[in-house]
Design an enzyme around this catalytic site. Structure first.
Site, mmCIF file in Angstrom:
data_model
loop_
_atom_site.group_PDB
_atom_site.id
_atom_site.type_symbol
_atom_site.label_atom_id
_atom_site.label_comp_id
_atom_site.label_asym_id
_atom_site.label_seq_id
_atom_site.Cartn_x
_atom_site.Cartn_y
_atom_site.Cartn_z
ATOM 1 N NE ARG A 164 33.115 34.164 42.734
ATOM 2 C CZ ARG A 164 33.943 33.187 43.121
ATOM 3 N NH1 ARG A 164 35.249 33.406 43.169
ATOM 4 N NH2 ARG A 164 33.466 32.004 43.456
ATOM 5 C CB CYS A 217 37.680 33.276 49.901
ATOM 6 S SG CYS A 217 38.634 31.749 50.055
#
Length: 263
Positions: A164, A217
């Protein structure tokens, strides 16, 4: 900061919180550690409207949640999730924001409890509500998008999975990639092969080269895992970008980076 299943079994006086996610309530109703209360990450530890997918609730709302849980200023709170503490760390961090230092994670979570042969129950405990506290979050521990933009030489760590971070996949947000200049510090690296936290000296080696970093995050949840790991390693408390990638990437004009780490 970190307790074992064996320790927890011998200390029923602590306030135990089940923070499994997603479908946490369904799992809780099927069976949880005796004495645990359920907290919904989406409803009680967030609020709608952004920035990002999991913005902090108001201080008043969080005070109401702590009251429901029977948490007073001197209550020892232990939080667990399925096993990694990826979600449990969010409540640990929020308690710290609110000035509540008696907060711990169950190392290995529900998995560790079950592996120790300890029982589960579907019974919901009755907890007497605590007096509502007048909470004030320590705003020095959180940053917004503007502060990330003007961070200068302050390191920015991204706790998402490497694929990611590199922008190879993005299952949730509209754009893939990472904030320019961010380093990848996947929260999974805080855990050993048994799914429990690595020893403090190993965690220190992971993070000691970053001076007073900001952690991020996807939406300000697993970043708290990195924040916990650094404190467990004996490093100074760090700041969390609560909006994280879900906030940054929501602006189509904001720059993004694809691929490996800078430098």
């Amino acid at each position: 900061m970190l307790v074992s299943a064996e320790w927890l079994a011998q200390h029923p006086e602590v306030r135990l919180v089940d923070l499994r996610w997603p479908k946490g309530r369904e799992k809780y109703d099927q069976g949880h550690i005796p004495g645990a209360m359920f907290v919904d990450l989406d409803v009680e530890l967030s609020q709608p409207g952004g920035p990002g997918r999991h913005p902090l609730p108001t201080e008043e709302a969080f005070a109401g949640t702590l009251s429901r849980l029977g948490v007073s200023t001197d209550t020892h709170v232990v939080v667990y999730d399925e096993g990694s503490s990826a979600y449990a760390a969010r409540l640990w961090f929020m308690l710290r924001l609110a000035g509540h230092d008696r907060a711990s994670l169950l190392d290995g979570g529900l998995r560790a409890w079950s592996e120790a042969g300890l029982p589960l129950t579907p019974q919901v405990p009755w907890i007497e509500p605590a007096a509502r506290q007048a909470l004030r979050f320590d705003r020095s521990r959180i940053v917004d998008r503007a502060e990330v933009e003007r961070r200068g030489d302050v390191p920015l760590l991204d706790a998402r999975a490497p694929e990611r971070y590199r922008g190879e996949v993005e299952p949730i947000d509209k754009r893939a990639g990472h904030i320019p200049g961010a380093f990848n510090a996947p929260f999974e690296n805080n855990l050993g092969a048994n799914g429990r936290f690595k020893p403090p000296e190993e965690l220190r080696k992971l993070y000691e080269s970053y001076a007073s970093p900001i952690v991020s995050c996807g939406s300000g949840v697993t970043a708290c895992h990195d924040a916990f790991a650094m404190e467990l390693a004996g490093l100074p408390p760090v700041r969390v970008y609560i909006g994280s990638w879900s906030d940054w990437s929501s602006d189509p004009d904001r720059p993004i980076a694809i691929g490996a780490e800078p430098g």
